[in-house]
Design a protein around this motif. Sequence first.
Motif, PDB file in Angstrom:
ATOM      1  N   TRP A 906     -26.978 -42.652  -8.687  1.00  0.00           N
ATOM      2  CA  TRP A 906     -27.842 -41.954  -7.751  1.00  0.00           C
ATOM      3  C   TRP A 906     -27.117 -41.803  -6.421  1.00  0.00           C
ATOM      4  CZ3 TRP A 906     -28.073 -46.869  -9.381  1.00  0.00           C
ATOM      5  CH2 TRP A 906     -28.039 -47.893  -8.419  1.00  0.00           C
ATOM      6  N   ASP A 908     -26.389 -41.993  -2.445  1.00  0.00           N
ATOM      7  CA  ASP A 908     -26.522 -43.167  -1.584  1.00  0.00           C
ATOM      8  C   ASP A 908     -27.850 -43.159  -0.824  1.00  0.00           C
ATOM      9  OD1 ASP A 908     -25.502 -45.566  -0.331  1.00  0.00           O
ATOM     10  OD2 ASP A 908     -25.291 -44.342   1.489  1.00  0.00           O
ATOM     11  N   GLU A 910     -30.690 -41.961  -1.842  1.00  0.00           N
ATOM     12  CA  GLU A 910     -31.845 -41.902  -2.734  1.00  0.00           C
ATOM     13  C   GLU A 910     -32.182 -43.281  -3.266  1.00  0.00           C
ATOM     14  OE1 GLU A 910     -30.658 -39.147  -5.709  1.00  0.00           O
ATOM     15  OE2 GLU A 910     -30.876 -37.359  -4.433  1.00  0.00           O
ATOM     16  N   GLN A 911     -33.362 -43.384  -3.925  1.00  0.00           N
ATOM     17  CA  GLN A 911     -33.779 -44.633  -4.545  1.00  0.00           C
ATOM     18  C   GLN A 911     -33.184 -44.744  -5.953  1.00  0.00           C
ATOM     19  OE1 GLN A 911     -35.621 -47.022  -3.026  1.00  0.00           O
ATOM     20  NE2 GLN A 911     -35.503 -45.723  -1.173  1.00  0.00           N
ATOM     21  N   GLU A 912     -32.944 -45.981  -6.357  1.00  0.00           N
ATOM     22  CA  GLU A 912     -32.361 -46.208  -7.674  1.00  0.00           C
ATOM     23  C   GLU A 912     -33.281 -45.670  -8.788  1.00  0.00           C
ATOM     24  OE1 GLU A 912     -30.801 -49.903 -10.531  1.00  0.00           O
ATOM     25  OE2 GLU A 912     -31.419 -50.273  -8.442  1.00  0.00           O
ATOM     26  N   GLU A 913     -34.598 -45.758  -8.557  1.00  0.00           N
ATOM     27  CA  GLU A 913     -35.532 -45.330  -9.602  1.00  0.00           C
ATOM     28  C   GLU A 913     -35.423 -43.840  -9.882  1.00  0.00           C
ATOM     29  OE1 GLU A 913     -36.272 -47.136  -7.013  1.00  0.00           O
ATOM     30  OE2 GLU A 913     -36.670 -49.091  -7.942  1.00  0.00           O
ATOM     31  N   SER A 914     -34.953 -43.064  -8.903  1.00  0.00           N
ATOM     32  CA  SER A 914     -34.848 -41.616  -9.101  1.00  0.00           C
ATOM     33  C   SER A 914     -33.510 -41.224  -9.709  1.00  0.00           C
ATOM     34  CB  SER A 914     -35.031 -40.893  -7.767  1.00  0.00           C
ATOM     35  OG  SER A 914     -33.985 -41.245  -6.864  1.00  0.00           O
TER      36      SER A 914
END
Length: 1092
Positions: A906, A908, A910-914
């Motif tokens: 992902w 940097d 952004e969220q890991e979940e996305s």
Amino acid sequence: MGSPWKPFLLLSVISGLSDFARAVAARPISYAALLRMKADSSSGLDSRSRPRQHHGGGLVTPDWPAFSSHPLSALSLLSSQEDYRSEENEDFGPVFLHEPGDVLFPLDSDERKVVLRCEARGNPPPTYSWYINGTEVDGAADYRYSFVDGNLIITNASERTDYGKYQCKAENVLGSVLGREALLQFAYLGAFSGKTRGGVSVREGQGVVLMCTPPPHSPEIIYSWVFNEFPSFVAEDSRRFISQDTGNLYISKVQPSDVGSYICLVKNTVTNARVLSPPTPLTLKTDGIMGEYEPKIEVHFATSVLAARGVAVRLECFALGNPVPTITWRKINGNIPKKARLRKSQAVLEIPNIQLEDSGTYECKAENPRGGTAFKGHLQVYTLPQWVRMINDTQMDSGEKLQWECKAMGRPRPTYHWLLNGLPLTSQGRVEIVNGELIIHRVQQADSGMYQCVAGNKYGAIYSNAELKILASAPVFLHNPVRVIATLGKDVSLECKPRASPKPRITWKRADRRIQQSRRFMLLRNNTLRIVNSSRADEGSYVCRAENQLGSAEMTAVLWVKEAMRVELSPSRVEVTVGESVVLSCKAAHDTSLDVAFQWLFNQKPINFHQHGGHFEYIQTSSAVDLMIRSILLKHAGKYGCRAQTSADMVSVAAELLVRGPPGPPGVVIVEEITDTTATLSWTRGLDNHSPISTYNLQARSPFSLGWQTVKTDPEPVTGDMESAMAVELNPWVEYEFRVVASNAIGTGDPSAPSRGVRTTEAVPSVAPSNVSGGNGRRHELVISWEPVSEEFQNGEGFGYIVAFRANGTRGWKEKMVTSADSTTYKYRDETFPPLTPFEVKVGVYNNKGDGPFSRVVVIHSAEGEPREAPGDVKAYGISSSEIRVTWKAPNPGPGRPRGYEVSYWKDMEQEESGTKQRTVKNETSMVLTGLEGNSLYRVTVKGFNSIGPGPTAAAVAANTRKAPPAQPPANLVWIQEGNNVSLNWEPVKAKDNESDVIGYMVLLKQEGRGHNQVTRTINPSTMLLLPEGGTYTIEVRALSEGGEGAVSAQARVVTSSGVRAKSSQRSVHCAPPGLTWAAMLLVLLVPSASW
């Protein structure tokens, strides 16, 4: 060779048409009657009466008598044909072909013209007149009326002058007939009054009726209501109802949401015209809310409802009340028809296709908690008259008695009256009329004409028409002389049937001597002379004389007596086997002066040689015919007849053909006794088809078998003299059907019909599960799987599985019950045993009868679990502007080994979940991530997974993608070609700040039509290319950078052959150096192309 049937067919036609002639000769049926014949169950076709087309009927032909086998000469046939032709020109009274129907004419039609059709046939052709409401239409006095053939055309039709009942009258010199009445109506829809409607104000909870007061209209209209503005229509429910009888809107209990403006919309069902009423405002009073009150029925059907049979009846019932009433229906002293439907929240009862039995008293009841009220009305079904018996055209001698009867049914019961030439006929003098019966005593010539019986009730009338002709003529013989051929020793009849009216007196003479009644010469009542036991001495001429007061005539009958014909058929009885062939021979001895025709029959029916699949062949010689039957089947067994016929007599003989073949199907199969594995069957013997039955084969079918299967029996084999046996080795608790097949020396026959389905009794299971295996699962789980036992082998109800297992080296078995017969897996969990622990496993079966066998013991390991360690040494680095390479090391070997790896990445910010996830194909330890954004920072994690689930995730690492490659393509390509060498130059590409620096160039050389590609890399903005051979080449150049390949240059196209030198560029074309010939000069064009 000509058809062998032509002589016989000619004789059959002659014989049949002669009977036709005899059927009509005495009292001839006119050509007109033949045209309008119609079958009538109440009266047959005789010599005095013939059917006539009746109102609503069609043209049909009578059922003529069957062709007779009595021979007549060709001259008789010719005479009857001439007789028939002569009647085509016979005079006859009018016969309606088309009568007008009811007309509903739209007044707003663009073509203001009404056409009423009327067409009749007669000889002489009829003339027409029309009547409206009993008064004759005068076309001369009113220009709007015109007549075209029999049709009446009304121009500029109006309801005031033209509404009414119309009748067509057709007449010629023989009489006149009136057509049925046709009603002319007009369809229109007027406009609502423009007067403003007063508002309606009620309390909340009170009921209200909003009046529609429709404009003048014809015929029916459809009502609907608009709320506030078009097209917002009022929706009907248990609280609101629109009556299609009154058009009013009924609201049983007004609510605040009902306040507004209401407009009545009406639509004409014929013209589709629509008009809107002025609005009616509905408001609420402010002096309080209406309390509860009992229902009051505001709209209901009539107390007496009349409906024609076959139509749909709609009964309405709706009440006001608070709370909203509930409507229910019932039929007094009966049940509401099942076909009836309740509509509009039960406010409408619809009965489609109503019949007489639907008549009765119907009640609707409205109820709410405050009380109830009811309404009753009687539904009466009527039917239009329908003919049961009609009158037919009749010809009579003067002085005879005419008796006609017509009969119709209907509800109410029809009444009758009679018309003669369109005028009423009453009882007086010789005429008696009693309801539908007309009697005329001692008919006279003046009684001739067109008669009509009219049956009617108040809902309609029907007409039955017939013509009466009174005959008066001297005797006439239509065919004279008549030649008759008789057989020696047999009786012969000479007919005498002149046309005459009144009936003539008949005498017979031979050689000028009157023939007197004797034992051999008999004078019959129908004037026929019968000669008993004819001989050669009887040959000669016989004269029939007919005489009445109008004249006389004679007819001569010439009699020939011939030897009787003898026919021989051989063999008279023959036995053959299915598949063989046989020849039957038929010979005839007959008078040589007569021709003979043959016909073959099978079981007394003529053989059609084109419909038996080529099994029959007809072979004829001069006085004999053979019948060859090829490839005989069982169905060909029976009696074969040979019929020989001359103009004098006909003789038939028969032979029997017996066919041996495989047995027929045995009789009904009965299951006498059933156990868990056996069934005792009995059956009855079928036909052995003339070859003894040797054995029986027992077959069974179950839901689990592929069709019918032969079963083992006790005894084995089942011999042909047995009619019962036992089927053995069946499966318990399975439904079977049984059948029996018989065999003999010739073959195996068709099977019997299946027995009724029976189920064997229950037993302990005998088949263990197969393919016991296992593995996988989560940590500390033992997964055991097997193939389920088919229902065919479960042997009873309550079937399930017993799963037994133990760890290797232990003594006791653990047993678990699995109660579902469809189960294929069992999971056992124990936190105490480590991964991959070996177990001994077996799976057994059971049902309500007990436990069955276990499978063989197999060793299955417990689950190893999901991966325990994260991948190590994870690295990621950009390799282009859109790609990052990720590498890692596999975890240490042991339980929970990964079967693959999952990479998540992902941006940097952004969220890991996305993030996006990708998995390796196998146990690979690297992956290239593609489709990324240039010059961006990405976070990357890696974790292992297997069939149990994912393992722990390694720590995230970061990597940057490279800057994007230069967007500017190399420009100003210039090249010089000498022989196969091409010197290529271009302007250097300069990268922008947000683009990767140029580190070189890539040149692509492609040969057209050969698929040959050559790639050259260089760090300079120039290069030297070697062309492998003569041909057409394209050249493209790209800049190279850390971010990847840049944009492609314009495409250069080079056509070359050895020893050529040329120079070219995008911007201009330069001259070749001096000393080069024009033939050696080549011009190369730069052609733009897509990137590669």
